[in-house]
Enzyme design. Structure first.
Site, PDB file in Angstrom:
ATOM      1  N   CYS A  53       0.819  -1.209   0.000  1.00  0.00           N
ATOM      2  CA  CYS A  53       0.000   0.000   0.000  1.00  0.00           C
ATOM      3  C   CYS A  53       0.856   1.264   0.000  1.00  0.00           C
ATOM      4  CB  CYS A  53      -0.937   0.012   1.204  1.00  0.00           C
ATOM      5  SG  CYS A  53      -2.350  -1.080   1.010  1.00  0.00           S
ATOM      6  N   PHE A  54       2.091   1.144   0.470  1.00  0.00           N
ATOM      7  CA  PHE A  54       2.956   2.313   0.577  1.00  0.00           C
ATOM      8  C   PHE A  54       4.197   2.192  -0.301  1.00  0.00           C
ATOM      9  CE2 PHE A  54       0.842   1.512   4.677  1.00  0.00           C
ATOM     10  CZ  PHE A  54      -0.012   2.604   4.682  1.00  0.00           C
TER      11      PHE A  54
END
EC number: 2.3.2.26
Length: 820
Positions: A788-789
């Site tokens: 997600c990052f």
């Protein structure tokens, strides 16, 4: 009261109108429910007003006005709370803004209105808050204060006593700023108020007519004595979908919001969408972007297809082989420039005129001229650069037991393994291009690909399948053409023709066809697919696609197109969430798959599994709320689920059912139609040989990755670019081929897709997010990815060999993404 007012330095009558318009992007503090936000406005902790409650939203819209008595030193505090949790310890606090009046507006009657957008701040409790608050300040109080009232709205019950003045202002004896502001604060007037300005990021995409009507702020009203008055024109107005805070959009463009409240732009001229605001040079920018996408798409390939950077295409190879075979038949000559046969060899001809060669030394025959050199490309191992080597076939010896050499009708040599009933282009006597130094997944994927493409069901049938489309209407034309043809016809050689363009399809036209069609099919403009919460380029089925009554026919068509691309060895310029690939393979979805759909919800469910939820910490039942076009319904996850509470004993079942509902159940009809079309061309038992990551590469291909660009747009935490382990990392990445690089990209970002403008445009779950390498973990541990990052946790390995081993193992063996 007037004496107190004079002592406070405040005027006797209200002199400032505060309009609380909306909030945007509030923090979802509850695990499974959206908040019911309301706002509390306070002047110096004494005068307090409260808005209505907006139900179940992170983007509440109030548009309510309140009049206050202020001076330049007055402090306006506006706090946002969740009405569901107002009686709890933290009162459902969602953020606060504090404004000194004299800093933003002059307290004179003719002062200009001030539209303010402020970030919400934390309280003393330091609770996490997100979002912005939009308010309007005005000193013109000549028009009656009219507060918007709706039947469904309600005001929260605040418990502390208060005294209301005739104008509705609440005076409180305490001057302290309290986080629990106490008032009922009903304004004196209750007539509907014209809508004030609403920012672009809060505009509804489904209420254009309402917005148009609400923008009219000059309607005539009557005073108490019946005399008609014309209220002054409000300086700020409702923005139409064809403009935003920066001004009017170019002709043909419209501003919209997706299901997550993210603003995007629709170009009705080309029927495309963009996250970026269009500019005056939008047309040339769009053409340049599409050309870059086309080039990137055409450079994609698969391991079996890559035999060197300048290798001829399959059609070119077949054409050359056919020409050579024809020359041999008609002239009886050998290949030019080959010289004399080796000692003990003889060339003969079959009754059909085909040459073959007899080796009297070993008493064997072969179709292959021993004077020709066979070229092979070595991958991995000691030959990382793929240097082409030569080895005489005459020195290879006989084929292994159970193997046979054959020729295609275009004179191309292939090999049959009767032991496994498979075929391959690779000579089993040659050193394998997939030796033991190459990762297992690479050997497996390539062999799976060879097996998959060699099956009878995947062979192109005799004949041709003609598809004629117009570039400007490619979606409609392709839908009509592909839907009308049988699956058998679609398995014939594909011949694409663009209307008004002359050309023969030797692969280039069909590649262009699938490139353009994939951009149209998966365009959110048509409401069939939507961007996931993970980023703004991976796709998932839109659960609200039913707004199009023909949506199931379109999903069947899309399934056919995906199957058609796989069958004819073409690629689609589209990438989906991991769960979608698993659904195609018939694999069950898990909690890890939720991360690519909704990272916040994934963390909430994971927290539930990891913690004790007894004692009413989570007020949840085996049901969930589903909003469709403004109508909220309660869906049971199991029979009578809305009456079954979630406990420590059954929470695992709840999480499994919730994940299944969020990913599968909501799109069950659409996916069933998709699979029906897909399986008409691709048998389920054959596609099941791949895993979900291999299926992504099969559909989208493998891109050539620019490591220099990747490195240039990488951030470091705990490391610097000059650190030895970072040098080891980039040295390892450069030594890998395109497939291994794509696998690494999948591992760290969740997809093998590269943004058109390179790694500088890499997206995370919360917007633009550069690739990041963080120092974390023990050297005995494997690297860990946070998809997600776009972050890789890399331990400080001491040697290049250790880093290569650990990184390769992590990329190979990890079954899911973002194991946190």
């Amino acid at each position: 009261m007037s004496n107190n007012t004079r002592m406070d330095g405040l005027p006797a009558q209200p002199n400032l109108r505060v309009t609380i318009i909306a909030a945007d992007g509030l923090y979802k503090r509850d695990v499974f429910r959206f908040p019911d936000p309301f706002a509390v406005a306070t002047i110096n902790g004494e005068q307090t007003k409260t808005t209505q409650v907006s139900k179940r939203t992170l983007n509440p819209y109030w548009n309510e006005s309140f009049d206050f008595r202020v001076n330049e030193d007055s402090i306006l505090a506006i706090q946002v709370f969740d009405q569901k949790k107002f009686k709890k310890k933290d009162q459902g606090f969602l953020g606060v803004i504090n404004i000194r009046i004299g800093d933003v507006i002059d307290l004179v009657p003719d002062a200009d209105d001030q539209m303010l957008t402020r970030d919400l701040k934390k309280s003393n409790d330091n609770l996490v808050v997100h979002g912005k608050l939009i308010i309007n300040l005005s000193t013109n109080l000549s028009t009656p204060n009219r507060t918007q009232q709706t039947p469904s709205a309600s005001r929260p019950s605040l418990l502390a006593p208060q005294t209301s003045t005739p104008n509705g202002t609440t005076d409180r004896p305490s001057s302290a700023m309290s986080s629990a502001v106490s008032t009922n604060g009903t304004p004196a007037a209750s007539q509907p108020m014209p809508l004030a300005h609403r920012p672009a990021s809060l505009a509804s995409t489904t209420s254009t007519s309402q917005a148009t009507a609400a923008a009219t702020t000059s309607t005539t009203t009557a005073t108490a004595n019946g005399t008609p008055v014309q209220p002054r024109q409000v300086d700020v107005r409702q923005l139409s979908p064809f403009e935003d805070a920066l001004g009017r959009l170019p002709p043909g463009w419209e501003r919209r919001e997706d299901h997550l409240g993210r603003t995007y732009y629709v170009d009705h001229n080309t029927r495309t969408t963009s996250w970026n605001r269009p500019t005056g040079t939008g047309q040339s920018d769009a053409e340049a972007t599409q050309q870059a996408q086309r080039q990137q798409h055409q450079n994609r390939s698969l391991p079996e297809d890559r035999t060197g950077a300048n290798s001829p295409t399959l059609q070119q190879q077949q054409a050359v082989a056919q020409a050579q075979a024809t020359a041999l038949v008609h002239t009886g000559a050998t290949t030019a420039g080959t010289g004399e046969l080796p000692p003990g060899w003889e060339m003969r001809w079959t009754p059909e005129g085909r040459p073959y060669f007899v080796d009297h030394n070993t008493r064997t025959t072969t179709w292959v001229d021993p004077r020709r050199q066979q070229y092979i490309r070595m991958y991995g191992g000691n030959n990382p650069n793929g240097i082409i080597q030569q080895q005489p076939v005459s020195q290879l010896g006989p084929l292994p037991s159970g193997w046979e050499m054959r020729l295609t009708n275009t004179a191309r040599v292939y090999f049959v393994d009767h032991n496994t009933k498979t075929t391959t282009w690779d000579d089993p006597r040659l050193p394998s291009s997939l030796d033991q130094n190459v990762p297992q997944y690479k050997r497996d994927f390539r062999r799976k690909l060879i097996y998959f493409r060699s099956q009878p069901a995947m062979r192109i049938l005799s004949g041709q399948c003609h598809i004629k489309v117009r570039r400007s209407h490619i979606f409609e034309d392709a839908f009509a053409e592909i839907s009308r043809q049988s699956a058998t016809d679609l398995k014939k050689r594909l011949m694409i023709k663009f209307d008004g363009e002359d050309g023969l399809d030797y692969g280039g036209l069909s590649r262009e066809f699938f490139f353009l069609l994939s951009h149209e099919m998966f365009n959110p403009f048509y409401c069939l697919f939507e961007y996931s919460a993970h980023d703004n380029y991976t796709l998932q089925i839109n659960p609200h696609s039913g707004i199009n009554p023909e949506h199931l026919n379109y999903f069947k068509f899309i399934g056919r197109v995906v199957g058609l691309a796989i069958f004819h060895r073409r690629f689609l310029d589209a990438f989906f969430i991991t769960a979608f690939y698993k659904m195609i393979l018939g694999k069950p979805v898990t909690l890890a798959d939720m991360e690519g759909v909704d990272a916040d919800f994934h963390r909430s469910l994971q927290w539930m599994l990891d913690n004790d939820i007894s004692g009413g910490i989570i007020e949840a039942t085996f049901s969930t709320e589903d909003e469709r076009f403004g109508v909220i319904t309660v869906e049971d996850l199991k029979p009578n689920g809305r009456n079954i509470e979630v406990t420590n004993e059954n929470k695992r079942e709840y999480v499994e059912l919730m994940v299944k509902w969020r990913i599968q159940k909501r799109v069950e009809e659409q996916f069933k139609a998709f699979k029906e079309g897909f399986n008409e061309l691709i048998p389920q038992d054959l596609i099941n040989v791949f895993d979900e990551r291999e299926l992504e590469l099969l559909i989208g291909g493998i891109a050539e990755i620019d490591v220099d660009d990747w490195k240039k747009h990488t951030d470091y935490r705990g490391y610097t670019e000059s650190d030895e382990v970072i040098q080891f990392f980039w040295q390892t990445v450069r030594s890998w081929d395109s497939e291994q690089k794509s696998r690494l990209l999948q591992f760290t970002t969740g997809t093998s897709r590269i943004p058109v403008n390179g790694f500088k445009d890499l997206q995370g779950s919360d917007g633009p997010r550069r690739f990041t390498i963080e120092r974390a973990g023990d050297i005995n541990n494997l690297p860990k990815a946070h998809t997600c990052f776009n972050r890789l946790d890399l331990p400080p390995y001491k040697t290049l060999e250790q880093l290569q081993q650990k990184l390769t193992m992590a990329v190979e063996e990890t079954m899911g993404f973002g194991q946190e």
